[in-house]
Every structure is written in C-alpha cells, then in structure tokens.
Design an enzyme around this catalytic site. Structure first.
Site, PDB file in Angstrom:
ATOM      1  N   ASP A 301       0.658  -1.097   0.048  1.00  0.00           N
ATOM      2  CA  ASP A 301       0.016   0.074   0.084  1.00  0.00           C
ATOM      3  C   ASP A 301       0.841   1.291   0.090  1.00  0.00           C
ATOM      4  OD1 ASP A 301      -1.336  -2.436   1.249  1.00  0.00           O
ATOM      5  OD2 ASP A 301      -3.028  -0.996   1.666  1.00  0.00           O
ATOM      6  N   GLU A 430      -6.822 -11.442  -4.262  1.00  0.00           N
ATOM      7  CA  GLU A 430      -6.669 -12.544  -3.247  1.00  0.00           C
ATOM      8  C   GLU A 430      -7.898 -13.500  -2.974  1.00  0.00           C
ATOM      9  OE1 GLU A 430      -4.044  -9.844   0.084  1.00  0.00           O
ATOM     10  OE2 GLU A 430      -6.092  -9.897   0.232  1.00  0.00           O
ATOM     11  N   LYS A 498     -11.364  -9.674  -6.376  1.00  0.00           N
ATOM     12  CA  LYS A 498     -11.396  -9.003  -5.042  1.00  0.00           C
ATOM     13  C   LYS A 498     -11.207  -7.699  -5.305  1.00  0.00           C
ATOM     14  CE  LYS A 498      -9.490  -8.336  -0.536  1.00  0.00           C
ATOM     15  NZ  LYS A 498      -8.416  -8.725   0.615  1.00  0.00           N
ATOM     16  N   GLN A 499     -10.180  -7.113  -5.839  1.00  0.00           N
ATOM     17  CA  GLN A 499      -9.839  -5.587  -6.233  1.00  0.00           C
ATOM     18  C   GLN A 499      -9.093  -5.436  -7.312  1.00  0.00           C
ATOM     19  OE1 GLN A 499      -7.343  -6.039  -2.587  1.00  0.00           O
ATOM     20  NE2 GLN A 499      -5.893  -5.294  -3.757  1.00  0.00           N
TER      21      GLN A 499
END
Length: 691
Positions: A301, A430, A498-499
């Site tokens: 991040d 993930e 997921k993202q």
C-alpha cells in the site's frame, strides 16, 4: 471554484460520530492517536513476536474532554471541527456569557510533541469567575509495555518502560519514555479576567534524555507564546507549497482536501531534521493495536497506492518512505533466503526489521508482487528527482539490484512456450491464490528488470545479461480472441475478483496498451470486481476511463472511489460497509492518484512528465500547485479549456531549464521561471529543454 462560499478545508459538526473509530486522527511523523481516545502509538514501536507483532499501546494523556460547568443555566452550543489549515481539532462550547474551546494537535515541527490547549473568553459584561471541567480517564498502564512512573521533570510527570516481547527472538525490547503535563479536574477564568489559555503537553522519546530535551524545546516555545504558532505556521507553509483542488462538486473538493491532509499529517515536514521513517501502514499511526488495522504493519500500500500521489507534491516524504525499504533490505534478503531464492523478497507485512510478520504464511509466500511495487516506487522517484545520490551512496541501488536477482531466481523456463513462468503466486486479487503467471505480477517483473538495467547503465555498473533476457521472455498472458489480459493462466471471464488487479496495467504500472485492449480490460474486470473490496480499487478504474476520454464513466468511478469517506471528519473506511482498516490511507492514496494522475493525465516517465488533461462529468477544471520535478516547482491548471503551466521556483543552478512539448504538433514552449505559459487543452510533456 464552484461552491465558492463554502469552506472545503474545515470539517464541522455539532456532535461526534457514534462509532469511535471514525473520530478525527491526530498524527505527525512520530506520534499518532485519535481525539478522545485512550491510546497513542509511537512510530516504529512494536510489541509481540513475529506474526503477533503490533503497534505497542501507550496510554494517552491527550484523552481529555472539555465539559460545561455545572449549574450555569446557560444554553450552550457545542461545535467540533477539524481545521486542515492548521492541523488542529477544535471543540467549542459557547453561550451568551462565555466561550470555552479546546484545541488538540500533533505538533508539526516538534514530532515528539502532542498538545492540547483550553481557552476561556468572556463574551458578556461582568466579572464573575467561569469554570469548565476537564474529564480525563488516564491510567499509566499498557498491555504491551512494562511501564513505571519516575521522577517529575520541569513540572511534567514521567512514565517509562520497554515492550514486553521483541519482534524477533533475541532482539532488543524497545524503550518508551513519556513526559506529560498533569491535567486538573477544572479550569477557571478568574474574576475580572477577560480571557485565559492553558496548554498541556505530552512528549515521547526513545530515551529519557531525548524526552527531556524535546520537552525543554517545547517549553521554550511555550514561554514565548509560540508553541501553537510554530505548528500553525508550519501547516500554512506546507499548504502554500503544495495543493490540489478541482472546479467541481463540493463533496469531491472536501474529500480531496481531507485525503491530502491525512496523508501529509502522517509524513515529516519538508526541511525538518532527518529522522528514521518506519513506513506507512494502511490505517496510519493512529491505528494498529493488536487486532486492528493490520496491526500497524507496512504493505505494498505504501509503495503503490500512497507514494505516487505524494511524490510530485512532497518528494522528501516519498524519499523517507523509500529509506524505510533501504533500511529493511536486510530482512528482505533473509526472507528470500528462507524461501530458497537469491536477492531480496520484501515482506508482504513488515514492521521494524523487514522480516515477514504476516500472521498467515500463504500471503507472505505468494504475494511477491510487493517486490515490483517497491521497485516501481524507486523508479518513479528517480525519474521525478534525478536523485542519483540515493542510488549511488544511500542504498537505493542495492534494493533495485536485489529485487532483480530475486526475480531471476524465482522464474522458471517453460520449453513448451519458450517463455519464463512465475508459478504459485497470489496476485492483488486475493480470491485466487496459488496461480501461475499473474499478468500483473509478470509485468512488474518485466518493469523491475528493465529499470534495473537502465539504472545500472546510469550508475556505470555492468548489466547482467539475464535481467533483460527474463524481461523480454517472461510470459504476459493475453487472449487474442477477446482482446484482453486474463488475470492469470486459466482465468475465465466472469470469475469474481477482489480488487484492482489487471486494471493496474497502464497506470500505475507502465505498460503499453492499445485503447481497445485497455477498454476491454476495464469492461471485463469492472463487471466482476467485488463490491465488498477495498476502497482504492475504483480509483484505478476512474483513471482508466479518463485515459480513454469517457467523462461519464470516469465520473461514475471517481465518485465511487471516495464513497468510503465518512462524516463529519472525512475519515476513510477500507470497505464500503464500514469494516476493515480506518483511517484508510491506502484508499486516500488511490483517490488522490485518480485526480492527480487522472484529470491531468500526468505520467512520470524517463523522458519527462507527460500530461493529457480530461475532466469527468461535473468537473470543469483542476489546479495542482507545488509540483516538484527535477529541481523545479511548477503549478499546472486546466480551466475553461485552457492549460496554464508556471515554473514558480528552482532549487538552484543545477536544476535544468524546462519546456512543454505539445502533441501531436511537437511545438515546444519554454518554461522560464516566473512566466505563465498558456495553451489550449492538449496532450504533451514537461521535459528538460532541448531533448
């Protein structure tokens, strides 16, 4: 700007949020807490071994609430405000005869200092005393520290101790020393006084001597009535030096200001004396106790989601984050060795040492894409600053080289495809562990190796042949029938992810894509991305749609990218339902990039700072001030279809002259310091003159 009468820099309410996690955070680069919270954290101070390591709890003397005097009979108005201009939280009680206010802040130039003040002002004629109460639940105890009270120092109480368990077996237990001004149960504006102010300090250091020296420095400022003034002036200078605003919806402008404020508050003041930075965790320094906000660990991040947006506005802070990676390289080398590979494998979750501290081994073993994010951060910094010293003498080259060595030892040759494969990895998505040839990870491998080779040449080092061979021959999955990039070998369109993953190709990961393929990647993955995923995801879709000049879809995704902002203090939650980390710096970083790199079209490249402005629906302009690029400071704005660029300062004679090259005409416009250069909205590049 629209809503010109409204102040986008101050967030005000008449009550506090019912969820205490959503209280405003009070942080600087060394100390962090939330207002009215019993806990504070110290940067780099962790307790617990290996996967149990977490930010150590220190009891907070700052947890004091201002209460109205009993029995006055006055109707009082309560106001709570986060003032981003001065980096302060204010609580005000006001009635017909008096006003009492409490100001809470983490000192900007004295990072070892937290402070609060209480002021009482008489508003009506009269001379009677006015008393307000201070409610404090401070207790000198911690589940993470062996604390002991010691002798007072210059009127301050003293508490010291060590963490109970080191991160690594046999390691040193970290010391914490705290001095604080005792808080009385009440304060009184005396008979005949018109106003009065009281200040209360909390000072934390790594040794008794450090804490005492920092308190002495704060008391000297206090004696000159300059403690708060120095703090407020530092914030004023920071805002004068950099900013980002849009001509658009007030909610967007507030969200931008809040995100930039919370991110800047977590980082050192430009020009401040250097001290070690211990990285940025997703929930920041105000969070990270045992069981909350990823326990204060540092992830990708920091490198991929937070650093790019701060780099152009605050390169010193970006450098501090890179220095954290340099200092923890030893742990990364050990991580690679423990997995049987050469070079360095940066931890999926790291704390003080850089060794893997993720509680679940699968992530630490498989989410190796963190390595590519780390190198990308160094790459962007190098292209922006040309800071060769960081790479030649300060360890940056060691990081880049060690990651290149890891990639070359981790790939496997496939004779059937005549390509290098990367097997058994987990991509950012993930939901899909243990896959082969994550397209995102493999493109990062390619990018890392090509940057390592180019940097080696700039530094005069030999380039291992294998680096470019692997870069050229690593598999990059692509489906020619559907014209899109499968997330990994065997991925089937329609599988939920997921993202943001594949959509990170093109931006922030440099990778050439035709408009058609870029659109296909966006279309296919937008439809299957989980609505329950983390906040930063939608910002990258917004960037993609702005790149493709689709203002409607760009706004829809941009609006979604700041939907996790909560009222009234613009604190972010990780997930849309309010769960996950708070105050989620990762989401803020992604959102900041969506505007800074989406609306302007900025791309940091070896050749220069490319731009290609495009406003989403509802946004008519953008203004970026204080852009740092190769020794110059620039302002860049788009309004009414006109781009304005001005070099406002140069660091010295070494800073190269700059020009704007417009595309497709190749017209070159010199950018001499102090002269505004305007042209119709166009793509182009800010670059060194004469390239």
């Amino acid at each position: 700007m629209e809503d010109a009468g409204k102040d986008a820099t101050r967030f005000t309410a008449h009550s506090l949020p019912s969820d205490p996690r959503l209280l405003a955070t009070v942080t600087n680069s060394y100390l962090g807490t939330r207002v009215y919270h019993e806990t504070l954290h110290v940067s780099g101070v962790y307790n617990g071994a290996l996967g149990d390591t977490h930010r150590a709890i220190l009891p907070s003397p700052l947890n004091v609430q201002l209460e109205a005097p009993a029995g006055t009979g006055e109707q009082l108005t309560k106001t709570y405000a986060l003032d981003t201009n001065t980096g302060s939280f204010l609580h005000t009680l006001e009635g017909p005869s008096f006003r009492a206010s409490q100001r809470i802040y983490a000192h900007r130039t004295l990072p070892h200092v937290l402070a609060f003040s209480v002021s009482i002002t008489r508003l009506a004629k009269g001379s009677w005393p006015v008393t307000v109460r201070l409610q404090s639940a401070f207790s000198p105890e911690s589940p993470d520290l062996d604390l002991h009270l010691g002798p007072d120092f210059q009127g301050a109480r003293y508490l010291c101790g060590r963490t109970l368990s080191p991160e690594q077996p046999g390691g040193a237990r970290q010391e914490v020393h705290m001095l604080w001004t005792p808080v009385p149960p009440a304060l009184t504006l005396g008979e005949g006084q018109e106003d009065a102010t009281w200040e209360f300090l909390t000072v934390v250091g790594g040794s008794q001597a450090e804490a005492q020296a920092c308190l002495t420095e704060a008391l000297q400022l206090q004696a000159r009535h300059a403690l708060y003034t120095a703090h407020a002036q530092a914030w004023a200078q920071l805002w004068a030096d950099c900013g980002l605003d849009v001509e658009g919806p007030f909610a967007l402008r507030q969200a931008l200001r809040g995100a930039l404020y919370y991110l800047l508050s977590a980082l050192p003041q430009p020009g401040a004396p250097g001290r070690d930075c211990h990285g940025l965790s997703p929930g920041g320094l105000s969070n990270g106790s045992h069981g909350e906000c990823y326990w204060g660990h540092v992830f990708w991040d920091q490198d991929l989601w937070v650093l790019p947006g701060l780099l152009l506005l605050h390169p010193e802070a970006a450098k501090a984050l890179l220095q954290y990676r340099i200092r923890t390289l030893g742990g990364a080398l050990d991580n690679a060795r423990s997995l049987g590979y050469k070079g360095a494998k940066f931890a999926w979750e790291s704390a003080a040492s850089g060794l893997e501290v993720c509680p679940e081994a699968i992530y630490g073993t498989q989410e190796i894409h963190v390595n590519g994010a780390v190198v990308l951060a160094f790459q962007l910094y190098y292209h922006t600053t040309q800071d060769l010293e960081l790479f030649r003498e300060a360890g940056g080259w060691d990081v880049v080289r060690a990651v290149a060595e890891f990639w070359c030892s981790r790939v496997e040759w496939s004779p059937e495809e005549e390509k290098y494969h990367l097997k058994g990895v987990m991509p950012p998505d993930e939901y899909h562990p243990g896959v082969n040839n994550s397209v995102y990870t493999n493109v990062l491998v390619q990018n890392s190796l090509r940057f390592a080779a180019a940097l080696a040449q700039d530094l005069g080092h030999p380039v291992p042949n294998q680096w470019l061979v692997v870069a050229d021959k690593i598999k990059v999955p692509f489906d020619p029938k559907l014209n899109f990039h499968p997330e990994f070998d065997g991925y089937q369109p329609g599988e939920e992810v997921k993202q943001a993953d594949v959509v990170l190709l093109g931006y922030p990961v440099p990778f050439p894509l035709s408009p058609h393929v870029r659109r296909q990647n966006l279309e296919i993955y937008e439809a299957v991305t989980s609505p329950h995923g983390p906040a930063m995801t939608w910002s990258m879709f917004a960037v993609g749609w702005m790149e493709l000049k689709d203002p409607g879809r760009a706004w829809a995704l941009l609006e979604r990218s700041f939907a996790n902002v909560t009222e009234p203090f613009k604190v972010w939650t990780e997930n849309a339902d309010g769960s996950g980390a708070v105050n989620f710096l990762t989401g803020m970083g992604g959102f900041l990039q969506a505007v800074l790199f989406g609306v302007t079209g900025f791309r940091i490249t070896r050749a220069g700072l490319a731009f290609d402005p495009m406003c989403p629906v509802g946004v008519s302009g953008v203004c970026v001030s204080g852009i740092s690029y190769q020794g110059s400071r620039l302002d860049f704005s788009l309004s009414a279809g006109l781009v304005t660029v001005e070099v406002t300062a140069q660091a010295g004679t070494w800073a190269p002259s700059l020009e704007a090259e417009l595309w497709p005409s190749r017209t070159r416009l010199p950018l001499p310091p102090g002269r505004r250069v305007c042209f119709p909205c166009s793509a182009g590049r800010i670059q060194r003159s004469g390239l």
